[in-house]
Design a protein around this motif. Structure first.
Motif, PDB file in Angstrom:
ATOM      1  N   UNK A 140      14.119  13.519  -7.921  1.00  0.00           N
ATOM      2  CA  UNK A 140      12.968  13.318  -7.050  1.00  0.00           C
ATOM      3  C   UNK A 140      12.400  11.913  -7.209  1.00  0.00           C
ATOM      4  N   UNK A 141      11.660  11.459  -6.204  1.00  0.00           N
ATOM      5  CA  UNK A 141      11.003  10.155  -6.253  1.00  0.00           C
ATOM      6  C   UNK A 141       9.564  10.291  -5.774  1.00  0.00           C
ATOM      7  N   UNK A 142       8.710   9.392  -6.279  1.00  0.00           N
ATOM      8  CA  UNK A 142       7.324   9.319  -5.808  1.00  0.00           C
ATOM      9  C   UNK A 142       7.220   8.157  -4.826  1.00  0.00           C
ATOM     10  N   UNK A 143       6.621   8.435  -3.676  1.00  0.00           N
ATOM     11  CA  UNK A 143       6.449   7.420  -2.633  1.00  0.00           C
ATOM     12  C   UNK A 143       4.960   7.145  -2.449  1.00  0.00           C
ATOM     13  N   UNK A 144       4.588   5.862  -2.446  1.00  0.00           N
ATOM     14  CA  UNK A 144       3.256   5.471  -2.003  1.00  0.00           C
ATOM     15  C   UNK A 144       3.290   5.443  -0.483  1.00  0.00           C
ATOM     16  N   UNK A 145       2.525   6.299   0.150  1.00  0.00           N
ATOM     17  CA  UNK A 145       2.615   6.492   1.591  1.00  0.00           C
ATOM     18  C   UNK A 145       1.898   5.367   2.326  1.00  0.00           C
ATOM     19  N   UNK A 146       2.583   4.783   3.288  1.00  0.00           N
ATOM     20  CA  UNK A 146       1.991   3.767   4.148  1.00  0.00           C
ATOM     21  C   UNK A 146       1.554   4.371   5.479  1.00  0.00           C
ATOM     22  N   UNK A 147       2.451   5.142   6.089  1.00  0.00           N
ATOM     23  CA  UNK A 147       2.179   5.781   7.377  1.00  0.00           C
ATOM     24  C   UNK A 147       2.691   7.219   7.342  1.00  0.00           C
ATOM     25  N   UNK A 148       2.005   8.103   8.050  1.00  0.00           N
ATOM     26  CA  UNK A 148       2.431   9.497   8.185  1.00  0.00           C
ATOM     27  C   UNK A 148       2.552   9.837   9.661  1.00  0.00           C
ATOM     28  N   UNK A 149       3.590  10.588  10.010  1.00  0.00           N
ATOM     29  CA  UNK A 149       3.761  11.042  11.381  1.00  0.00           C
ATOM     30  C   UNK A 149       3.046  12.366  11.602  1.00  0.00           C
TER      31      UNK A 149
ATOM     32  N   UNK B 108      -7.051  12.290  16.010  1.00  0.00           N
ATOM     33  CA  UNK B 108      -5.649  12.168  16.403  1.00  0.00           C
ATOM     34  C   UNK B 108      -5.053  13.521  16.774  1.00  0.00           C
ATOM     35  N   UNK B 109      -5.392  14.550  16.000  1.00  0.00           N
ATOM     36  CA  UNK B 109      -4.828  15.877  16.280  1.00  0.00           C
ATOM     37  C   UNK B 109      -5.375  16.443  17.582  1.00  0.00           C
ATOM     38  N   UNK B 110      -6.611  16.166  17.885  1.00  0.00           N
ATOM     39  CA  UNK B 110      -7.145  16.619  19.176  1.00  0.00           C
ATOM     40  C   UNK B 110      -6.416  15.937  20.327  1.00  0.00           C
ATOM     41  N   UNK B 111      -6.072  14.681  20.146  1.00  0.00           N
ATOM     42  CA  UNK B 111      -5.304  13.984  21.179  1.00  0.00           C
ATOM     43  C   UNK B 111      -3.914  14.609  21.319  1.00  0.00           C
ATOM     44  N   UNK B 112      -3.271  14.942  20.211  1.00  0.00           N
ATOM     45  CA  UNK B 112      -1.969  15.605  20.277  1.00  0.00           C
ATOM     46  C   UNK B 112      -2.073  16.916  21.050  1.00  0.00           C
ATOM     47  N   UNK B 113      -3.128  17.671  20.801  1.00  0.00           N
ATOM     48  CA  UNK B 113      -3.316  18.951  21.481  1.00  0.00           C
ATOM     49  C   UNK B 113      -3.565  18.788  22.983  1.00  0.00           C
TER      50      UNK B 113
ATOM     51  N   UNK C 208       2.698  10.129  17.400  1.00  0.00           N
ATOM     52  CA  UNK C 208       1.375   9.738  16.926  1.00  0.00           C
ATOM     53  C   UNK C 208       1.466   9.490  15.427  1.00  0.00           C
ATOM     54  N   UNK C 209       0.883   8.384  14.958  1.00  0.00           N
ATOM     55  CA  UNK C 209       0.987   8.008  13.561  1.00  0.00           C
ATOM     56  C   UNK C 209      -0.377   7.810  12.926  1.00  0.00           C
ATOM     57  N   UNK C 210      -0.455   8.090  11.619  1.00  0.00           N
ATOM     58  CA  UNK C 210      -1.656   7.901  10.832  1.00  0.00           C
ATOM     59  C   UNK C 210      -1.415   6.826   9.786  1.00  0.00           C
ATOM     60  N   UNK C 211      -2.259   5.807   9.739  1.00  0.00           N
ATOM     61  CA  UNK C 211      -2.135   4.756   8.731  1.00  0.00           C
ATOM     62  C   UNK C 211      -2.826   5.207   7.456  1.00  0.00           C
ATOM     63  N   UNK C 212      -2.052   5.259   6.386  1.00  0.00           N
ATOM     64  CA  UNK C 212      -2.570   5.753   5.102  1.00  0.00           C
ATOM     65  C   UNK C 212      -2.960   4.608   4.178  1.00  0.00           C
ATOM     66  N   UNK C 213      -2.089   3.614   4.045  1.00  0.00           N
ATOM     67  CA  UNK C 213      -2.374   2.497   3.146  1.00  0.00           C
ATOM     68  C   UNK C 213      -1.689   1.259   3.666  1.00  0.00           C
ATOM     69  N   UNK C 214      -1.957   0.131   2.986  1.00  0.00           N
ATOM     70  CA  UNK C 214      -1.309  -1.126   3.352  1.00  0.00           C
ATOM     71  C   UNK C 214      -0.124  -1.434   2.469  1.00  0.00           C
TER      72      UNK C 214
END
Length: 322
Positions: A26-35, A302-307, A315-321
């Motif tokens: 397994x690996x740990x990922x620092x998340x930049x963007x989430x779908x 964002x989720x309301x827009x998806x609905x 649609x993407x969510x920015x988590x970190x830089x």
């Protein structure tokens, strides 16, 4: 770390425990963007719980940077830019996942674009080429053609020589689908698509996230030995399947989900993407289609827009830089 929590169907960005240390492989990922995906909406509403042992946090795909390796990891190094297919946990600053479900990002893409790849291209590839076993020249009908999965599937069909017909919710969406390689399409607000698809020449494979009445209509446009792959039932569980037509036409109805598959099974899909699709992304023949982005703190908006069904592509969510 911070992550999205669901309270009374509202999404809130708040402090939560870090994922456990990576285990073997397994690996740990620092998340930049989430779908963001329809499955996240279903989970928020209590209708699609994560598989046993998976994170309760929403999110089935991310891009980011590898920050920690568990024992026996062979394919990655700390600092690698990657995207990952998850069983859950993506709406967070960190995620731990099997290396089998992770791929290095194509050199031609940035972290934002890469977050739009894993779930939709894995879903499209799995169901068109592994479940339905598309063969040379076979014709495809894609429902919800302007969705994330739909726009990925159109590009795969076009790249591998499969004429495809789409159903969509507006003329604007149909125009976008045609620009991606769809041969023709139908606005679902105009009623049944049956006669239009018959005039087009019928189809051999149908990718259907709708279910409901669509299943009976699907049967009417399938060529002999055609396959329907059902991946959701946004139109309901009650169907008008004609068993006589199923037998006489030697039709096959295949139910398929990706989320609950084992890491090894998901890994086989990701390996196929790396072999067959990643080179096409690097060459520019296939591209992720991003509709809009939001900071993770605005995930509820964002989720309301998806609905609303107004989106085309991801649609993407920015988590970190990262």
């Amino acid at each position: 770390m911070y992550a999205i929590a669901v309270t009374d169907q509202q999404l809130a960005w708040q402090e939560q425990p870090d994922p456990a240390a990576p285990k073997a492989g397994e690996i740990r990922i620092e998340v930049a963007w989430a779908g963001m995906n329809r499955a996240d909406v279903m989970q928020r509403d209590g209708g699609y719980p994560p598989p046993p042992g998976a994170s309760e946090i929403l999110g089935l795909e991310v891009s980011g940077i590898v920050r920690e390796l568990g024992p026996q990891v062979e394919r990655f190094r700390v600092g690698d830019r990657v995207c990952a297919l998850l069983a859950g946990g993506g709406y967070a600053e960190q995620v731990v996942v099997s290396e089998a479900q992770v791929l290095r990002i194509p050199e031609s893409l940035n972290l934002q674009q890469a977050a739009a790849l894993p779930e939709v291209f894995a879903t499209a590839w799995l169901n068109l080429f592994m479940e339905a076993r598309l063969s040379e020249g076979e014709r495809v009908l894609l429902h919800a053609g302007a969705s994330g999965v739909g726009t990925a599937a159109i590009q795969l069909c076009h790249a591998f020589g499969h004429p495809c017909y789409v159903t969509v919710g507006s003329q604007e969406k149909l125009n976008t689908c045609r620009s991606l390689g769809a041969d023709d399409g139908w606005n679902r607000h105009d009623g049944s698509f049956v006669e239009a698809v018959r005039q087009w020449g019928g189809v051999d494979v149908i990718l259907d996230p709708v279910g409901g009445d669509y299943l009976g209509w699907n049967q009417q446009v399938l060529n002999t030995e055609g396959r329907i792959v059902l991946i959701a039932f946004m139109g309901g569980r009650d169907t008008g399947i004609d068993l006589g037509r199923l037998l006489i036409g030697r039709q096959r109805l295949i139910g398929s989900t990706l989320r609950s598959r084992s890491p090894a099974s998901k890994g086989s899909v990701m390996d196929a993407l790396h072999t067959h699709v990643w080179p096409l992304i690097d060459s520019g023949r296939i591209k992720p289609l991003v509709d809009r982005t939001w900071p993770i703190q605005e995930a509820d908006t964002a989720m309301r827009y998806l609905e609303s069904n107004d989106s085309t592509g991801k649609l993407l969510l920015k988590v970190s830089g990262a």
